[in-house]
Each structure stands twice: as structure tokens, then as C-alpha cells.
Design a protein around this motif. Sequence first.
Motif, PDB file in Angstrom:
ATOM      1  N   LEU A 192       0.814  -1.212   0.000  1.00 30.02           N
ATOM      2  CA  LEU A 192       0.000   0.000   0.000  1.00 30.02           C
ATOM      3  C   LEU A 192       0.848   1.262   0.000  1.00 30.02           C
ATOM      4  O   LEU A 192       0.487   2.270  -0.630  1.00 30.02           O
ATOM      5  N   GLN A 193       1.976   1.203   0.664  1.00 27.78           N
ATOM      6  CA  GLN A 193       2.845   2.380   0.775  1.00 27.78           C
ATOM      7  C   GLN A 193       3.298   2.884  -0.587  1.00 27.78           C
ATOM      8  O   GLN A 193       3.503   4.096  -0.773  1.00 27.78           O
ATOM      9  N   ARG A 194       3.437   1.975  -1.543  1.00 26.62           N
ATOM     10  CA  ARG A 194       3.840   2.362  -2.902  1.00 26.62           C
ATOM     11  C   ARG A 194       2.869   3.353  -3.534  1.00 26.62           C
ATOM     12  O   ARG A 194       3.241   4.122  -4.432  1.00 26.62           O
ATOM     13  N   PHE A 195       1.618   3.313  -3.090  1.00 18.08           N
ATOM     14  CA  PHE A 195       0.572   4.124  -3.704  1.00 18.08           C
ATOM     15  C   PHE A 195       0.206   5.346  -2.857  1.00 18.08           C
ATOM     16  O   PHE A 195      -0.765   6.039  -3.155  1.00 18.08           O
ATOM     17  N   ALA A 196       0.992   5.586  -1.810  1.00 17.74           N
ATOM     18  CA  ALA A 196       0.672   6.673  -0.878  1.00 17.74           C
ATOM     19  C   ALA A 196       1.905   7.520  -0.581  1.00 17.74           C
ATOM     20  O   ALA A 196       2.097   7.964   0.549  1.00 17.74           O
ATOM     21  N   SER A 197       2.695   7.761  -1.602  1.00 19.64           N
ATOM     22  CA  SER A 197       3.969   8.460  -1.389  1.00 19.64           C
ATOM     23  C   SER A 197       3.857   9.972  -1.461  1.00 19.64           C
ATOM     24  O   SER A 197       4.811  10.675  -1.119  1.00 19.64           O
ATOM     25  N   ASN A 198       2.689  10.482  -1.855  1.00 22.11           N
ATOM     26  CA  ASN A 198       2.568  11.926  -2.086  1.00 22.11           C
ATOM     27  C   ASN A 198       1.864  12.680  -0.965  1.00 22.11           C
ATOM     28  O   ASN A 198       1.474  13.836  -1.139  1.00 22.11           O
ATOM     29  N   TYR A 199       1.723  12.042   0.186  1.00 25.85           N
ATOM     30  CA  TYR A 199       1.080  12.699   1.325  1.00 25.85           C
ATOM     31  C   TYR A 199       1.392  11.881   2.579  1.00 25.85           C
ATOM     32  O   TYR A 199       1.806  10.712   2.493  1.00 25.85           O
ATOM     33  N   PRO A 200       1.206  12.464   3.768  1.00 23.16           N
ATOM     34  CA  PRO A 200       1.362  11.686   5.007  1.00 23.16           C
ATOM     35  C   PRO A 200       0.301  10.581   5.045  1.00 23.16           C
ATOM     36  O   PRO A 200      -0.894  10.851   4.871  1.00 23.16           O
ATOM     37  N   TRP A 201       0.756   9.359   5.268  1.00 23.65           N
ATOM     38  CA  TRP A 201      -0.150   8.205   5.157  1.00 23.65           C
ATOM     39  C   TRP A 201       0.032   7.245   6.322  1.00 23.65           C
ATOM     40  O   TRP A 201       1.145   7.059   6.819  1.00 23.65           O
ATOM     41  N   ALA A 202      -1.079   6.672   6.760  1.00 25.54           N
ATOM     42  CA  ALA A 202      -1.047   5.619   7.774  1.00 25.54           C
ATOM     43  C   ALA A 202      -2.055   4.546   7.401  1.00 25.54           C
ATOM     44  O   ALA A 202      -3.091   4.824   6.777  1.00 25.54           O
ATOM     45  N   HIS A 203      -1.737   3.334   7.784  1.00 28.33           N
ATOM     46  CA  HIS A 203      -2.592   2.182   7.508  1.00 28.33           C
ATOM     47  C   HIS A 203      -2.945   1.505   8.827  1.00 28.33           C
ATOM     48  O   HIS A 203      -2.063   1.232   9.646  1.00 28.33           O
ATOM     49  N   LEU A 204      -4.223   1.269   9.061  1.00 31.86           N
ATOM     50  CA  LEU A 204      -4.692   0.546  10.241  1.00 31.86           C
ATOM     51  C   LEU A 204      -5.214  -0.821   9.815  1.00 31.86           C
ATOM     52  O   LEU A 204      -6.206  -0.909   9.079  1.00 31.86           O
ATOM     53  N   ASP A 205      -4.528  -1.869  10.249  1.00 25.31           N
ATOM     54  CA  ASP A 205      -4.992  -3.232   9.989  1.00 25.31           C
ATOM     55  C   ASP A 205      -5.859  -3.644  11.172  1.00 25.31           C
ATOM     56  O   ASP A 205      -5.368  -3.854  12.282  1.00 25.31           O
ATOM     57  N   ILE A 206      -7.163  -3.776  10.926  1.00 27.31           N
ATOM     58  CA  ILE A 206      -8.124  -4.037  12.000  1.00 27.31           C
ATOM     59  C   ILE A 206      -8.675  -5.460  11.942  1.00 27.31           C
ATOM     60  O   ILE A 206      -9.739  -5.750  12.513  1.00 27.31           O
ATOM     61  N   ALA A 207      -7.941  -6.364  11.276  1.00 28.50           N
ATOM     62  CA  ALA A 207      -8.441  -7.733  11.114  1.00 28.50           C
ATOM     63  C   ALA A 207      -8.678  -8.426  12.452  1.00 28.50           C
ATOM     64  O   ALA A 207      -9.559  -9.281  12.564  1.00 28.50           O
ATOM     65  N   GLY A 208      -7.918  -8.064  13.472  1.00 28.53           N
ATOM     66  CA  GLY A 208      -8.076  -8.700  14.775  1.00 28.53           C
ATOM     67  C   GLY A 208      -9.044  -7.996  15.709  1.00 28.53           C
ATOM     68  O   GLY A 208      -9.481  -8.567  16.710  1.00 28.53           O
ATOM     69  N   THR A 209      -9.390  -6.745  15.406  1.00 28.41           N
ATOM     70  CA  THR A 209     -10.163  -5.934  16.348  1.00 28.41           C
ATOM     71  C   THR A 209     -11.562  -5.558  15.870  1.00 28.41           C
ATOM     72  O   THR A 209     -12.381  -5.112  16.662  1.00 28.41           O
ATOM     73  N   ALA A 210     -11.849  -5.748  14.580  1.00 33.77           N
ATOM     74  CA  ALA A 210     -13.107  -5.260  14.023  1.00 33.77           C
ATOM     75  C   ALA A 210     -14.304  -6.149  14.346  1.00 33.77           C
ATOM     76  O   ALA A 210     -15.440  -5.684  14.328  1.00 33.77           O
ATOM     77  N   TRP A 211     -14.053  -7.429  14.615  1.00 32.80           N
ATOM     78  CA  TRP A 211     -15.162  -8.314  14.980  1.00 32.80           C
ATOM     79  C   TRP A 211     -14.670  -9.447  15.871  1.00 32.80           C
ATOM     80  O   TRP A 211     -13.488  -9.717  15.979  1.00 32.80           O
ATOM     81  N   ARG A 212     -15.635 -10.088  16.522  1.00 33.47           N
ATOM     82  CA  ARG A 212     -15.354 -11.241  17.371  1.00 33.47           C
ATOM     83  C   ARG A 212     -15.983 -12.485  16.749  1.00 33.47           C
ATOM     84  O   ARG A 212     -17.035 -12.410  16.121  1.00 33.47           O
ATOM     85  N   SER A 213     -15.351 -13.622  16.985  1.00 35.50           N
ATOM     86  CA  SER A 213     -15.877 -14.893  16.505  1.00 35.50           C
ATOM     87  C   SER A 213     -16.534 -15.650  17.652  1.00 35.50           C
ATOM     88  O   SER A 213     -16.616 -15.165  18.775  1.00 35.50           O
TER      89      SER A 213
END
Length: 495
Positions: free
Chosen positions: A439-460
Motif C-alpha cells: 500500500l505504501q507504494r501508492f501513498a507516497s505523495n502525502y502523510p499516510w497511515a494504515h490501520l490493519d483491524i483484522a483482529g479488532t473489528a469483529w469477534r468470533s
Amino acid sequence: MNFEIQKRALSTVIRDDLDALVVLWPTQDAELLASKDPIAALVKSALQHGDFEHKAGSALTLYAQAGVKTRHLVIVSVADGSPSQVRTAVNAAWSVLKSVKVKRMGVHAPFDLTAKTLQVAASTLAQASYSYTTTLSQAKPRSLKWVVFSTPQVLAEQRAAVAHAQALVSGIEVAKEWANRPANHATPAMLADAAKSIAKGASFKCEVLGPKEVSKLGMGAFLAVARGSVEPLRFIVMRYNGASSTQAPVVLVGKGITFDTGGISMKPAPEMDEMKFDMCGAASVLGVFKALGELKPNINVVGLIPATENMPDGSAVKPGDVVTSMSGQTIEILNTDAEGRLVLCDALTYAERFKPRAVIDIATLTGACVIALGGVRSGLFTADNALAEMIHLAGESSGDTCWRMPLDDDYAEGLKSRFADVANVAGRQAGAVTAAKFLQRFASNYPWAHLDIAGTAWRSGAAKGATGRPVSLLLSYLLIQAEQKTLKLAASHRK
């Protein structure tokens, strides 16, 4: 659910006609215990007999108590009164009351509640009493409609905290609603309709692009993921304009895979039903915009949601196919189940047109992040130290926490391809990091952050369902940004 706050003494609150009253009892209670209040006498006696202790969640439950008008009275210890202890106490109180039909509840603190504690108490109560009803034939909707907080002293910051909590709960419940819906009740078109419904009013704009418009933009990666589904894709652009048009916006990009089969790289059948939650990033953006509409902060925000299903029909993209992204970079799709990064990369390129002050993408992106951080903290990836610090602070202050992960360039080695500019996967090792490097390759022209929420967005499991995260973190971040802008503007006017 509606919240309000009142300046009250416990001696008067117990005379209110409520369905239930929860009294938050602190450890530092010598003065309280010495008072002539009937509740204090009960607590003192229970402490002496060992039936109540100064441990968060310890509770006394009474029904139709003499001198107390409310039918159900729960006295619960908050120990030292810290946010985490208050959260434990409120959950304990609701576990006692959840089987009772409670429409109007009072929550009294015979001590000064901080703004933070109020927010925690309100959001915890809303979370605990939430119930999903949309696709149930005989649903039992939430009975709790109105909660009044009371405390001996109410300041402006506490009233603001209740307003914040009201908006936050509204946003979280929007996010939970759309994430919990089955995929046939949350198609890309339905998400687009929800966005239009939320983005109403003078401060909002909402534009929805379909396959033709997305094709004209050259979003080849996004289109590739959508090829296997009969449900047409939607690219949703939401705008909240709460500040001057000269102020650069924060852009939130939410992954909107409304159902993920894995495509040709098919997922195993067990627990595939949970792939309806693969649009929790998109749902969190909807939730944030719902909250913005209630709080109306002095900030500009753009929400981008690339929404599609990932399905495996005869026209679906195949492993080994090469597609051209909106940025012009070509991508070798080695695994069609790594589709989230493909829809996000085109959205990140689209974000450039807003000349953003920062871009944050939110995605249920990798199982690897679940292995790394479990369900406690979301994964935070950014090369921008100032942005990382601000997002981390927002997470800590809201209780919706994250943890910064590495982004060393060496991790990108596995993404090299002989047949395209980049591959969409890099093997099993450090999968969450290599996804972020993509993803970073496509976000080089501005301040960028990525939140991976695969573990926190839902419960099983038995508690299966969306959590509404990270709406609280994102809203906290935006409000901090708005406050800083307001302070800077005020300072410039004084010069």
C-alpha cells in the motif's frame, strides 16, 4: 440511545422514578460512608459482612428497596475510578440488569466524574446493551432508550463529554449495524445508499461512482477484484466540510469488500460466513461520518469507500493475471484472496486529488496481524513519526488502541515480480508488514497511515459480531486535529 447529565446529590436521585439506578461507588469513600444517606448505610453494612468489596465490578443488587423509588438498584464498585475500572463496573452492572426490561436508567457517581470517565461509562453501557435486529423475524430490540448521568458537580467539559459520547455511540452503532448485516443485506449498492443517508445536510456531500466511472478513472486493480461478482461495484466519496475550504482535509479510506470468498484462490468453507465482516473498514468510515454530523467539528474530512464483492465466477481475475492500477503501476495478482490491497491502492491514488493533510486507510487486511496482535490492538503502519504519534495518542485516549508496526524497506523485497512492477503478495512471513509495504507504494505523495483491524473489528464464536472499532480511535484523532487547528487559528488572530 439518549444521554444527558444532571447536577444531583445521591439523596435526591434515589427518589427518581426510574426503571433502574446504578450507583458507581469509589474506594475513597470514608466521607460517603459517614453520611446519613441510606445507600451509604447499605454499603457500610455490606462491607462489614464481606458482601461487597472495593474491587471493580463487585456489586450489590437490590429490588424495591425502602427509601428508593427505582425498582432495581445496583451499587457497583469502580475501585480507583480509572476508565478501565469504570468499564469493568458498568459491564458488571449491566450483566445484572440485562434480563430486566429497563427503558430509563440513572447512573450516579457520588464523586466528580472526569470527562474521560463519562465517555467510557456511556460507550460501555451502549456497547453492552446493543443488540442486532435487522434480519431477525422476531427481534427483541434494545429496551434501554434513555440514560441520565448524575454527579454532585457538572462542568462544561462534562456536558461536552456527554455530547461526545452520544455522537460516538451513534457512530459505533452505525458501524456495527453495517458490518453485522449479512452480505445480501449489505451489497455495494446498499452501502452507497447508507452513505447518502448519512451524508445529508449543508456540511456534507456524497458522490457515488459506478463501474463506468471507475473504468474511466483507470482503477484497474479495483475493477479486477469486482469482475467475478454480479453485484456492481460502487466507489463512494463522502465529504464533511466543517472548516474553511482552504483547509486541507483528512482522508479516510475504508476497505469495502462486502463479501470475500477469496475469489479463484478460494477460502476454506469453515468460518467463511465471517467474511461479511471484510467491509468493517468501510463501516467504520460510515460510523465516523455519522458522528461528525452530530458533533460538527471544525475540520474537513473525506471518506473513500471502494465497495465490491470478491467472487469466483468465470470472469473473475486469475492468479498470475497482471492489471494496471490507477497510478499506472502494474500489479501481478499472485493470490486473488489478497484483494483488499488491490481496491485500496486505487482509492489511495484517488485520494491525491484532495491534497490531503493526511490519509488513513482502515482495513481488515491480514490474518497475519491477528497472529501478531490478537484482538486487543489494531496494527498501525506509517513512516511518518508525527502521524504515528498522533494516531497512537488518539487510540490511548479513546481506549481503542493500536500498536505501531515496522515498515523497513527490506520487507518489500518479497513483492518483486518478473512480470509486473509489483506482486500483490510476498509469502507468509511478516504478511501484515508486506501488505502495508504494498500500500505504501501508492501513498507516497502525502502523510499516510494504515490501520490493519483484522483482529479488532469483529469477534468470533458465541459472541460473534462487529465491535465498531476503530470508530472511537478515528473520531478522537479527528477531534484532536480540529482542536489544534482552532487553537492555531485563534493564535493567529491574536497577533
